[in-house]
Design a protein around this motif. Structure first.
Motif, mmCIF file in Angstrom:
data_model
loop_
_atom_site.group_PDB
_atom_site.id
_atom_site.type_symbol
_atom_site.label_atom_id
_atom_site.label_comp_id
_atom_site.label_asym_id
_atom_site.label_seq_id
_atom_site.Cartn_x
_atom_site.Cartn_y
_atom_site.Cartn_z
ATOM 1 N N GLY A 171 30.618 2.413 23.323
ATOM 2 C CA GLY A 171 29.834 2.239 24.545
ATOM 3 C C GLY A 171 30.075 3.357 25.533
ATOM 4 O O GLY A 171 29.148 3.861 26.174
ATOM 5 N N GLN A 172 31.346 3.781 25.638
ATOM 6 C CA GLN A 172 31.660 4.906 26.524
ATOM 7 C C GLN A 172 30.993 6.185 26.038
ATOM 8 O O GLN A 172 30.486 6.987 26.832
ATOM 9 N N ALA A 173 30.955 6.391 24.708
ATOM 10 C CA ALA A 173 30.320 7.588 24.157
ATOM 11 C C ALA A 173 28.825 7.602 24.455
ATOM 12 O O ALA A 173 28.269 8.636 24.873
ATOM 13 N N TYR A 174 28.155 6.460 24.253
ATOM 14 C CA TYR A 174 26.718 6.396 24.555
ATOM 15 C C TYR A 174 26.477 6.601 26.052
ATOM 16 O O TYR A 174 25.497 7.249 26.451
ATOM 17 N N ASN A 175 27.354 6.076 26.875
ATOM 18 C CA ASN A 175 27.205 6.261 28.323
ATOM 19 C C ASN A 175 27.324 7.740 28.684
ATOM 20 O O ASN A 175 26.548 8.265 29.502
ATOM 21 N N ASN A 176 28.280 8.447 28.072
ATOM 22 C CA ASN A 176 28.446 9.880 28.334
ATOM 23 C C ASN A 176 27.226 10.672 27.842
ATOM 24 O O ASN A 176 26.789 11.636 28.488
ATOM 25 N N MET A 177 26.681 10.262 26.700
ATOM 26 C CA MET A 177 25.471 10.923 26.193
ATOM 27 C C MET A 177 24.331 10.758 27.181
ATOM 28 O O MET A 177 23.581 11.712 27.463
ATOM 29 N N GLY A 178 24.195 9.565 27.733
ATOM 30 C CA GLY A 178 23.146 9.337 28.720
ATOM 31 C C GLY A 178 23.302 10.233 29.929
ATOM 32 O O GLY A 178 22.313 10.793 30.437
ATOM 33 N N SER A 179 24.536 10.425 30.390
ATOM 34 C CA SER A 179 24.777 11.291 31.558
ATOM 35 C C SER A 179 24.372 12.729 31.267
ATOM 36 O O SER A 179 23.783 13.412 32.133
ATOM 37 N N ALA A 228 17.776 6.999 28.981
ATOM 38 C CA ALA A 228 17.562 5.554 29.082
ATOM 39 C C ALA A 228 17.890 4.860 27.757
ATOM 40 O O ALA A 228 18.471 3.764 27.742
ATOM 41 N N GLU A 229 17.541 5.496 26.660
ATOM 42 C CA GLU A 229 17.843 4.902 25.355
ATOM 43 C C GLU A 229 19.343 4.781 25.134
ATOM 44 O O GLU A 229 19.836 3.741 24.670
ATOM 45 N N CYS A 230 20.077 5.828 25.477
ATOM 46 C CA CYS A 230 21.533 5.792 25.302
ATOM 47 C C CYS A 230 22.172 4.737 26.196
ATOM 48 O O CYS A 230 23.048 3.982 25.750
ATOM 49 N N TYR A 231 21.722 4.678 27.442
ATOM 50 C CA TYR A 231 22.275 3.668 28.346
ATOM 51 C C TYR A 231 21.953 2.264 27.842
ATOM 52 O O TYR A 231 22.770 1.343 27.954
#
Length: 971
Positions: free
Chosen positions: A791-799, A811-814
């Motif tokens: 979840g942290q990795a996907y959140n960082n990708m979104g940023s 938005a997809e990553c978040y």
């Protein structure tokens, strides 16, 4: 279960320890584990202030614990579950800060900046070193470890003599000991690739042109110098003679150069052949002896039998006189040479011997065998090298009687002073270490006395005298403490008046203490500590107003919250007591406050919550002792086993998911600690523990957990990743990336790819580079891991996608992160909505996070960015209420007030925060406001204070230059 509970308590002898039914400070360890104002309870007071007579008490078998029938009916039942009774408000007492605490810290920081600037302009390296040491002393009041370390680094960079370099490099290494891979590396071991040059032991002793510049190379990593070319007359010697013993080498040299010998020194039955001109060139006294008006000038044989040197030593003198080298001689011969050099003032020979002997010090044992020689012969460099070995073994070396005798006693200081190795910096470092280990020890007192003797500058005297007063107060020597505090006040340290009042109070003069603190409040600008100190001597209802004022002026002081919480407990309002102490825990993880809350939860019989806080305490400080130091936290957890639900590892993982998703960091920390009691060697859990501690701003504990994760690693690729994180967190980004590459080559893993992405993404990236970081995170998510980390990795990708203006992908990553319970992704989705001009939707999205992460100041602060002005102000007010140390709300409110032309209110808003948190951004903004108001003097003051905190801050430098130009015509 009941009988076992009571039996266990009796076996711990807690009954005898609690007969007074009073609560004397939870533990002084609590203060040490936080970076705040040192406001923990002073447990030492119990021996100096007699408790009231113990009330009659009986035992109850209800839950098998102590029962105090004197308590109010509503608390007596709950009290039966407490192993140490109830805390008492009047027994609480905050600890005095044993550091410089100026009444006007901003003015003090500004003055320090000016001293640094003046010394730099004059090229005064000694002055610069002293000025940065003063900054180090001032920065203690801010509680910022980064500022303290920066001041030490600057002082070391400008230390221009071996003694100061040795002291300051050892101090830097001591402060960085948590960053080491190994817990106790050899004190004088060669530097590793990540050791800062300023900490290099060789660079400290042997300057050799070493600088701290970008191109500087650590002497430990330099290639060895090529062997020196021997003089022509030595080329005639047999090649194998280089490996011969030192004594034979001297004889061979003498024989090889017989044709130049024209002088013989007679020592006993032996004659040592020399060359008169070479011996005479060693010093003026020898030149006068051999060429002056003395009888020896006419002789070719001179009797040296009574001059304290052996024939072997004289041969070494003859050899040195010809070749200028002592590196082939054994230590005992060099010692003879050193004595000869001192006797006949041979500065070159003394320097060569000093250098050679200093190079022989490779550890504490070498230092102990050579230090007496160095002191006897006043060998500056040798004593510095020995001192370095002792300092780099602190605090262990202070337990060695020989080392303690040298460092702690007046005679030891005199010897060090003769050898040029006694200084304020030395005893400042030593006393800091001793106070950290045990404030009441005799060694601490002796070192502080030496600190006083070494004090020259006003701030030296203020600090030394105040610290000595604090230690005497802790030892219960109140008359002496009062005397030291009064001397510190006489040298200008106003805060020491609080120590004078405390000592008077302990000596039974409560009204005199109150009058003194009342005059401090009347004579100086209001500060939180003044009202806190005065409240100690107030009676009844007078106490609470002072405590409320103290919290309003400085919300980081923990004592007012603790007192109010215990006072509410005494009024049978336990829920309000818990709410009060939770206010400070929400932004300051202090072990003593967590202990009090655990105690209150026990009163309510909320055992699950009590155990949660105890586990958080043990994470912060595994050695913490609760209930007046009578019980370890693990013992209390064991006693409460029958009252709390027992989870297996699967249950723990479910609990961790739930609490992580609810942004309950303390709860998550407690679950991880419980899991580690079952699997203490689980490196992954240790690493997760370090992440939580970083989130809670507990840097020291986080680094300890990270190092334990590295040491517990069962696989090489895991160990490399954790070493990479240690390197990255200590500022070695390139070395951290190298570790990740090694780890990936061994085995692809989530953590290796995540660290590589994190390290590469910490700077401004172009779109192509940013997308390569996204690719690394995708590689990470393709490896095995749990959903919390993914979840942290996907959140960082979104940023990263947001920064690249790829909002759909963000938005997809978040969304994926939210689906696997990474609640903080609401913040990223809100940002996407805002960038799509859907401000209201962004506000609603952040409201979801606010509702889940209850009492989270960061969530309210972030939501304020998407609300209208009134809603934003409301959110920021809530954020300040939850965490008064966050500076953005103050800056926002001040900017709004300036927009409304309410200049005085804007300045007051910033000044309120600056009074307890002198933050760079706050000071810069207030300076800009003063500049816009035409107040140039205050603009300069705030700029100087801000530049003391960060001399490279571009906006402040520009504003300072502008204000300085305005001030020039007036000067």
């Amino acid at each position: 279960m009941t009988n076992n509970f009571l039996t266990t308590i009796k076996s711990l002898k807690l009954i005898e320890g609690c007969k007074a039914a009073q609560f004397y400070a939870f533990s002084s360890v609590g203060a040490a584990s936080t970076s705040g104002s040192g406001d923990a309870g002073a447990g030492s007071s119990s021996s100096s202030r007699p408790p009231p007579p113990p009330p009659p008490k009986s035992f109850s078998m209800r839950s098998g614990s102590l029962y105090y029938p004197h308590a109010a009916p509503s608390t007596s039942a709950a009290e039966a579950h407490l192993p140490c009774g109830l805390p008492v408000a009047e027994a609480l007492e905050p600890r005095l800060d044993a550091c410089l605490r100026p009444v006007d810290l901003v003015a003090a920081l500004g003055a320090s900046f000016r001293r640094v600037s003046a010394a730099a302009a004059d090229g005064d390296e000694d002055g610069l070193c002293d000025a940065y040491l003063e900054q180090h002393a001032l920065f203690h009041a801010t509680g910022d470890a980064r500022l303290l370390r920066r001041a030490l680094r600057c002082a070391r960079a400008h230390a221009d003599d071996p003694h100061r370099r040795v002291v300051l490099s050892a101090w830097l290494r001591y402060e960085r000991r948590e960053d080491e891979f190994e817990p106790s590396p050899p004190p004088l071991a060669p530097c590793t690739v990540t050791t800062p040059l300023l900490e290099c032991p060789r660079a400290a002793v042997f300057a050799g042109g070493v600088s701290a510049g970008a191109d500087a190379v650590c002497p430990c990593r330099r290639p060895p110098p090529p062997p020196a070319t021997p003089p022509p007359h030595r080329l005639r010697r047999n090649a194998s003679s280089a490996a011969a013993a030192a004594g034979e080498e001297f004889l061979e040299e003498s024989e090889a150069e017989a044709e130049t010998n024209d002088l013989w020194f007679v020592i006993g039955e032996e004659e040592v052949a020399c060359e008169r001109s070479c011996i005479a060139a060693l010093s003026k006294p020898l030149n006068t002896l051999l060429y002056g008006g003395f009888a020896e000038a006419q002789r070719d044989r001179i009797d040296f039998s009574r001059d304290g040197i052996s024939a072997r030593g004289m041969r070494a003198v003859a050899s040195y006189s010809r070749h200028g080298r002592v590196d082939g001689f054994p230590p005992n011969t060099i010692a003879e040479l050193l004595g000869f050099a001192n006797k006949f003032c041979c500065e070159g020979l003394k320097s060569a011997c000093d250098d050679r002997l200093a190079a022989m010090v490779r550890g504490v044992d070498d230092a102990l065998s050579l230090v007496d020689l160095g002191l006897e012969e006043a060998s500056h460099l040798l004593v510095a090298a020995c001192l370095q070995a002792f300092l780099r073994e602190l605090p262990k070396s202070l337990t060695n009687p020989d080392v303690a005798r040298l460092l702690c006693t007046p005679e030891g200081r005199e010897c060090l002073d003769v050898a040029g190795n006694a200084s304020f910096a030395l005893y400042y470092f030593l006393s800091s270490v001793a106070m950290e280990q045990d404030m009441r020890s005799n060694a601490t007192v002796m070192l502080l006395e030496r600190l006083c003797e070494s004090a020259d500058l006003p701030w030296h005297k203020q600090l030394a005298l105040h610290q000595l007063g604090c230690v005497m107060l802790e030892r219960g020597e109140f008359e002496d403490a009062q005397g030291w505090f009064e001397e510190a006040v006489a040298h200008g340290h106003v805060y020491s008046l609080a120590g004078v009042a405390r000592a008077k109070f302990r000596r039974g003069h409560k009204y005199a203490a109150y009058k003194l603190m009342n005059s401090v409040v009347a004579d100086h600008h209001d500060a939180g500590w003044m009202y806190q100190e005065r409240s100690l001597y107030c009676v009844g209802k007078e106490k609470m107003p002072d405590l409320h004022t103290a919290t309003e002026l400085d919300p980081t002081l923990t004592y007012p919250y603790k007192y109010r919480a215990v006072a509410l407990l005494e009024e049978d309002n336990v829920e309000s007591a818990i709410a009060e102490i939770s206010r400070v825990i929400g932004f300051k993880m202090a072990t003593d406050c967590l202990e009090l809350r655990a105690w209150l939860y026990l009163v309510l019989e909320e055992y699950e919550l009590a155990v949660q806080d105890v586990r958080a305490i043990l994470t912060l400080d595994p050695t913490y002792m609760m209930f007046h130091g009578k019980m370890h936290g693990e013992q209390l957890i064991e006693l409460l086993r029958g009252h709390v639900q027992q989870w297996d590892m699967a249950d723990c993982w479910m609990q961790l998911y739930d609490r992580w998703s609810a942004v309950d960091d303390i709860g998550s920390l407690a679950v991880v600690q419980q899991m580690l009691t079952r699997e203490p060697g689980n490196s992954s859990l240790r690493f997760r523990q370090s992440l939580l501690l970083l989130r809670l701003n507990c840097q020291k504990a986080a680094m300890r957990s990270l190092r334990l994760a590295r040491n517990c690693s069962a696989h090489e690729h895991e160990r490399l990743v954790y070493e990479g994180w240690i390197l990255y967190d200590s500022g070695h980004r390139e070395e951290a990336l190298a570790k990740t590459e090694q780890s990936i080559r061994l085995q692809r893993s989530f953590e290796a790819f995540f660290l590589k992405a994190y390290a590469l993404g910490d700077s401004s990236l172009d779109t192509e580079s940013a997308l390569s970081v996204v690719q690394l995170l995708e590689h990470a998510n393709s490896c095995a891991s749990d959903n919390l980390r993914k979840g942290q990795a996907y959140n960082n990708m979104g940023s990263i996608y947001v920064d690249c203006d790829m909002l759909d992908e963000a938005a997809e990553c978040y969304g994926i992160a939210l689906n696997i319970k990474h609640t903080r992704a609401h913040q990223g989705i809100a940002r996407v909505h805002y960038l799509r001009n859907r401000k209201q939707v962004a506000f609603e999205e952040m409201t979801k996070l606010v509702n889940i992460a209850t009492n989270n100041a960061s969530a309210y602060e972030k939501r304020s960015e998407y609300g209208e002005r009134d809603a934003a102000k409301s959110d920021l007010n809530t954020a300040t209420l939850l965490d008064p140390t966050r500076t953005y709300p103050y800056r926002y409110r001040a900017a709004v007030l300036m927009d409304e032309n309410k200049e005085d209110e804007a300045i007051a808003e910033l000044s309120h925060a600056i009074a307890f948190k002198p933050d760079l951004q706050l000071l810069h903004l207030r300076a800009a406001f003063f500049d816009s108001m035409g107040d140039n003097a205050n603009t300069l003051r705030d700029c100087e204070a801000a530049l003391c905190l960060d001399p490279t801050h571009g906006d402040t430098l520009e504003l300072y230059s502008k204000a300085s130009r305005k001030a020039e015509p007036q000067s």
